[in-house]
Motif scaffolding. Structure first.
Motif, PDB file in Angstrom:
ATOM      1  N   LYS A  70       0.838  -1.188   0.000  1.00 29.36           N
ATOM      2  CA  LYS A  70       0.000   0.000   0.000  1.00 29.36           C
ATOM      3  C   LYS A  70       0.875   1.241   0.000  1.00 29.36           C
ATOM      4  CE  LYS A  70      -3.697  -2.271   2.434  1.00 29.36           C
ATOM      5  NZ  LYS A  70      -4.398  -2.439   3.676  1.00 29.36           N
ATOM      6  N   LEU A  71       0.535   2.178  -0.887  1.00 28.38           N
ATOM      7  CA  LEU A  71       1.232   3.444  -0.968  1.00 28.38           C
ATOM      8  C   LEU A  71       0.221   4.568  -0.810  1.00 28.38           C
ATOM      9  CD1 LEU A  71       3.519   2.893  -4.077  1.00 28.38           C
ATOM     10  CD2 LEU A  71       4.190   2.778  -1.695  1.00 28.38           C
ATOM     11  N   PHE A  72       0.567   5.544  -0.003  1.00 21.88           N
ATOM     12  CA  PHE A  72      -0.245   6.739   0.141  1.00 21.88           C
ATOM     13  C   PHE A  72       0.534   7.879  -0.479  1.00 21.88           C
ATOM     14  CE2 PHE A  72      -1.344  10.607   2.441  1.00 21.88           C
ATOM     15  CZ  PHE A  72      -2.701  10.650   2.210  1.00 21.88           C
ATOM     16  N   PHE A  73      -0.090   8.625  -1.393  1.00 22.20           N
ATOM     17  CA  PHE A  73       0.624   9.756  -1.975  1.00 22.20           C
ATOM     18  C   PHE A  73      -0.090  11.053  -1.631  1.00 22.20           C
ATOM     19  CE2 PHE A  73      -2.373   8.802  -5.384  1.00 22.20           C
ATOM     20  CZ  PHE A  73      -2.774  10.062  -5.789  1.00 22.20           C
ATOM     21  N   LEU A  74       0.710  12.101  -1.502  1.00 22.76           N
ATOM     22  CA  LEU A  74       0.235  13.434  -1.176  1.00 22.76           C
ATOM     23  C   LEU A  74       1.010  14.402  -2.057  1.00 22.76           C
ATOM     24  CD1 LEU A  74      -1.526  15.066   0.888  1.00 22.76           C
ATOM     25  CD2 LEU A  74       0.532  15.260   2.258  1.00 22.76           C
ATOM     26  N   GLU A  75       0.282  15.176  -2.848  1.00 25.88           N
ATOM     27  CA  GLU A  75       0.927  16.071  -3.804  1.00 25.88           C
ATOM     28  C   GLU A  75       0.533  17.515  -3.499  1.00 25.88           C
ATOM     29  OE1 GLU A  75       1.435  16.475  -8.625  1.00 25.88           O
ATOM     30  OE2 GLU A  75       0.051  15.020  -7.797  1.00 25.88           O
ATOM     31  N   ASN A  76       1.523  18.400  -3.503  1.00 33.33           N
ATOM     32  CA  ASN A  76       1.299  19.812  -3.261  1.00 33.33           C
ATOM     33  C   ASN A  76       0.954  20.501  -4.573  1.00 33.33           C
ATOM     34  OD1 ASN A  76       1.369  22.504  -2.632  1.00 33.33           O
ATOM     35  ND2 ASN A  76       3.396  22.487  -1.731  1.00 33.33           N
ATOM     36  N   ILE A  77      -0.304  20.887  -4.736  1.00 40.48           N
ATOM     37  CA  ILE A  77      -0.726  21.598  -5.945  1.00 40.48           C
ATOM     38  C   ILE A  77      -1.249  22.989  -5.593  1.00 40.48           C
ATOM     39  CG2 ILE A  77      -1.225  19.541  -7.299  1.00 40.48           C
ATOM     40  CD1 ILE A  77      -4.179  19.913  -6.577  1.00 40.48           C
ATOM     41  N   SER A  78      -0.821  23.521  -4.457  1.00 39.36           N
ATOM     42  CA  SER A  78      -1.347  24.791  -3.968  1.00 39.36           C
ATOM     43  C   SER A  78      -0.713  26.011  -4.620  1.00 39.36           C
ATOM     44  CB  SER A  78      -1.142  24.881  -2.452  1.00 39.36           C
ATOM     45  OG  SER A  78       0.242  24.955  -2.152  1.00 39.36           O
ATOM     46  N   GLY A  79       0.475  25.858  -5.206  1.00 30.64           N
ATOM     47  CA  GLY A  79       1.172  27.011  -5.755  1.00 30.64           C
ATOM     48  C   GLY A  79       2.192  27.582  -4.787  1.00 30.64           C
ATOM     49  N   ASP A  80       2.195  27.130  -3.551  1.00 30.24           N
ATOM     50  CA  ASP A  80       3.147  27.567  -2.525  1.00 30.24           C
ATOM     51  C   ASP A  80       3.785  26.340  -1.896  1.00 30.24           C
ATOM     52  OD1 ASP A  80       2.460  30.302  -2.788  1.00 30.24           O
ATOM     53  OD2 ASP A  80       0.718  30.001  -1.496  1.00 30.24           O
ATOM     54  N   GLU A  81       4.936  26.538  -1.280  1.00 31.08           N
ATOM     55  CA  GLU A  81       5.551  25.424  -0.557  1.00 31.08           C
ATOM     56  C   GLU A  81       4.919  25.315   0.826  1.00 31.08           C
ATOM     57  OE1 GLU A  81       9.469  27.502   1.488  1.00 31.08           O
ATOM     58  OE2 GLU A  81       9.725  26.312  -0.311  1.00 31.08           O
ATOM     59  N   TRP A  82       4.904  24.100   1.344  1.00 34.38           N
ATOM     60  CA  TRP A  82       4.421  23.861   2.703  1.00 34.38           C
ATOM     61  C   TRP A  82       5.632  23.760   3.613  1.00 34.38           C
ATOM     62  CZ3 TRP A  82       1.301  18.998   1.000  1.00 34.38           C
ATOM     63  CH2 TRP A  82       0.196  19.384   0.257  1.00 34.38           C
ATOM     64  N   THR A  83       5.503  24.279   4.818  1.00 28.40           N
ATOM     65  CA  THR A  83       6.593  24.196   5.794  1.00 28.40           C
ATOM     66  C   THR A  83       6.091  23.529   7.066  1.00 28.40           C
ATOM     67  OG1 THR A  83       6.068  26.430   6.583  1.00 28.40           O
ATOM     68  CG2 THR A  83       7.792  26.235   4.911  1.00 28.40           C
ATOM     69  N   ARG A  84       7.041  22.905   7.776  1.00 26.48           N
ATOM     70  CA  ARG A  84       6.761  22.180   9.024  1.00 26.48           C
ATOM     71  C   ARG A  84       5.582  21.227   8.856  1.00 26.48           C
ATOM     72  NH1 ARG A  84       6.417  24.720  14.451  1.00 26.48           N
ATOM     73  NH2 ARG A  84       6.777  22.555  14.906  1.00 26.48           N
ATOM     74  N   VAL A  85       5.705  20.316   7.938  1.00 28.38           N
ATOM     75  CA  VAL A  85       4.628  19.384   7.604  1.00 28.38           C
ATOM     76  C   VAL A  85       4.674  18.189   8.545  1.00 28.38           C
ATOM     77  CG1 VAL A  85       3.635  17.953   5.786  1.00 28.38           C
ATOM     78  CG2 VAL A  85       4.731  20.119   5.205  1.00 28.38           C
ATOM     79  N   ARG A  86       3.542  17.855   9.122  1.00 32.08           N
ATOM     80  CA  ARG A  86       3.382  16.696   9.996  1.00 32.08           C
ATOM     81  C   ARG A  86       2.221  15.875   9.453  1.00 32.08           C
ATOM     82  NH1 ARG A  86       7.460  18.862  10.996  1.00 32.08           N
ATOM     83  NH2 ARG A  86       8.212  19.619  12.973  1.00 32.08           N
ATOM     84  N   ILE A  87       2.487  14.605   9.190  1.00 27.37           N
ATOM     85  CA  ILE A  87       1.455  13.704   8.679  1.00 27.37           C
ATOM     86  C   ILE A  87       1.260  12.604   9.717  1.00 27.37           C
ATOM     87  CG2 ILE A  87       0.779  12.184   6.793  1.00 27.37           C
ATOM     88  CD1 ILE A  87       2.766  13.785   5.039  1.00 27.37           C
ATOM     89  N   VAL A  88       0.044  12.474  10.217  1.00 33.73           N
ATOM     90  CA  VAL A  88      -0.272  11.504  11.264  1.00 33.73           C
ATOM     91  C   VAL A  88      -1.193  10.442  10.677  1.00 33.73           C
ATOM     92  CG1 VAL A  88      -1.298  11.172  13.537  1.00 33.73           C
ATOM     93  CG2 VAL A  88      -0.023  13.261  13.050  1.00 33.73           C
ATOM     94  N   LEU A  89      -0.819   9.195  10.868  1.00 37.31           N
ATOM     95  CA  LEU A  89      -1.573   8.053  10.356  1.00 37.31           C
ATOM     96  C   LEU A  89      -2.290   7.365  11.513  1.00 37.31           C
ATOM     97  CD1 LEU A  89      -2.095   6.153   7.914  1.00 37.31           C
ATOM     98  CD2 LEU A  89      -0.056   4.902   8.614  1.00 37.31           C
ATOM     99  N   ASN A  90      -3.591   7.243  11.411  1.00 41.23           N
ATOM    100  CA  ASN A  90      -4.429   6.573  12.416  1.00 41.23           C
ATOM    101  C   ASN A  90      -4.227   7.130  13.824  1.00 41.23           C
ATOM    102  OD1 ASN A  90      -5.270   5.023  10.315  1.00 41.23           O
ATOM    103  ND2 ASN A  90      -4.282   3.153  10.996  1.00 41.23           N
ATOM    104  N   ARG A  91      -3.901   8.383  13.927  1.00 38.18           N
ATOM    105  CA  ARG A  91      -3.717   9.099  15.198  1.00 38.18           C
ATOM    106  C   ARG A  91      -2.622   8.521  16.087  1.00 38.18           C
ATOM    107  NH1 ARG A  91      -9.919  10.687  16.639  1.00 38.18           N
ATOM    108  NH2 ARG A  91     -10.135  12.036  14.851  1.00 38.18           N
ATOM    109  N   ASN A  92      -1.771   7.655  15.538  1.00 34.30           N
ATOM    110  CA  ASN A  92      -0.701   7.059  16.331  1.00 34.30           C
ATOM    111  C   ASN A  92       0.671   7.191  15.704  1.00 34.30           C
ATOM    112  OD1 ASN A  92      -2.223   6.077  18.513  1.00 34.30           O
ATOM    113  ND2 ASN A  92      -2.851   4.290  17.344  1.00 34.30           N
ATOM    114  N   TYR A  93       0.739   7.248  14.395  1.00 33.48           N
ATOM    115  CA  TYR A  93       2.027   7.197  13.705  1.00 33.48           C
ATOM    116  C   TYR A  93       2.292   8.516  12.989  1.00 33.48           C
ATOM    117  CZ  TYR A  93       1.655   2.282  14.762  1.00 33.48           C
ATOM    118  OH  TYR A  93       1.526   1.092  15.420  1.00 33.48           O
TER     119      TYR A  93
END
Length: 167
Positions: A70-93
């Motif tokens: 399984k692969l999860f992808f996330l692509e930034n299409i906002s036109g700006d860069e994101w900073t200090r990105v935190r991705i939480v999976l199932n509220r534990n990881y």
């Protein structure tokens, strides 16, 4: 509209403003400004794009068939860069990255996430640790972990993704 109707409307508007006192003219001005600001506010509020995705992200879940991976992808299409990105999976990881450039794509597997509350020592040394019947999670997410909820946080906004809705 005929010329007579237009002339009558113009005459009515001139008589409304010309025949009144200063108080009436100010009152009409305030009401007109209020109506203009109200309409402009409604137009601005409803003219935005998808408000559920304030980060401007494209995302999805893919399964590689031969590997059953399984692969999860996330692509930034906002036109700006994101900073200090935190991705939480199932509220534990948790997965952290400092910057995600515009048009960049993150491809994440469950193994990329670390247990958020991991304490690197044997479990069960204290009385309160024996209250749970569940085993202590490993430091990294299990490759067979089924994602349910993905929460993305950055300085530029947030996004909660219910993975069950995108499968």
């Amino acid at each position: 509209m005929s010329a007579d109707v237009i002339n009558e409307i113009r005459d009515q508007a001139q008589s409304l403003l010309a025949g009144g006192s200063r108080y009436r003219n100010e009152k009409i001005g305030v009401i007109a400004a209020y109506v203009f600001v109200s309409i402009a506010s409604l137009f601005w509020a409803f003219s935005g794009e998808n408000q559920d995705n304030e980060l401007g992200a494209r995302y999805g879940l893919e399964t590689i068939a031969p590997l059953d991976d399984k692969l999860f992808f996330l692509e930034n299409i906002s036109g700006d860069e994101w900073t200090r990105v935190r991705i939480v999976l199932n509220r534990n990881y948790l997965y952290k990255v400092d910057v995600v450039e515009d048009e960049a794509r993150l491809v994440l597997q469950p193994e990329d996430f670390n247990y958020f509350y991991y304490i690197p020592r044997p479990w069960g040394r204290e009385d309160w640790e024996l209250l749970s019947d569940e085993d202590k999670p490993e430091a990294q997410a299990d490759p067979a972990l089924a994602p349910e909820l993905v929460e993305v946080r950055a300085r530029q906004g947030r996004l909660d993704i219910n993975v069950a809705n995108i499968q």
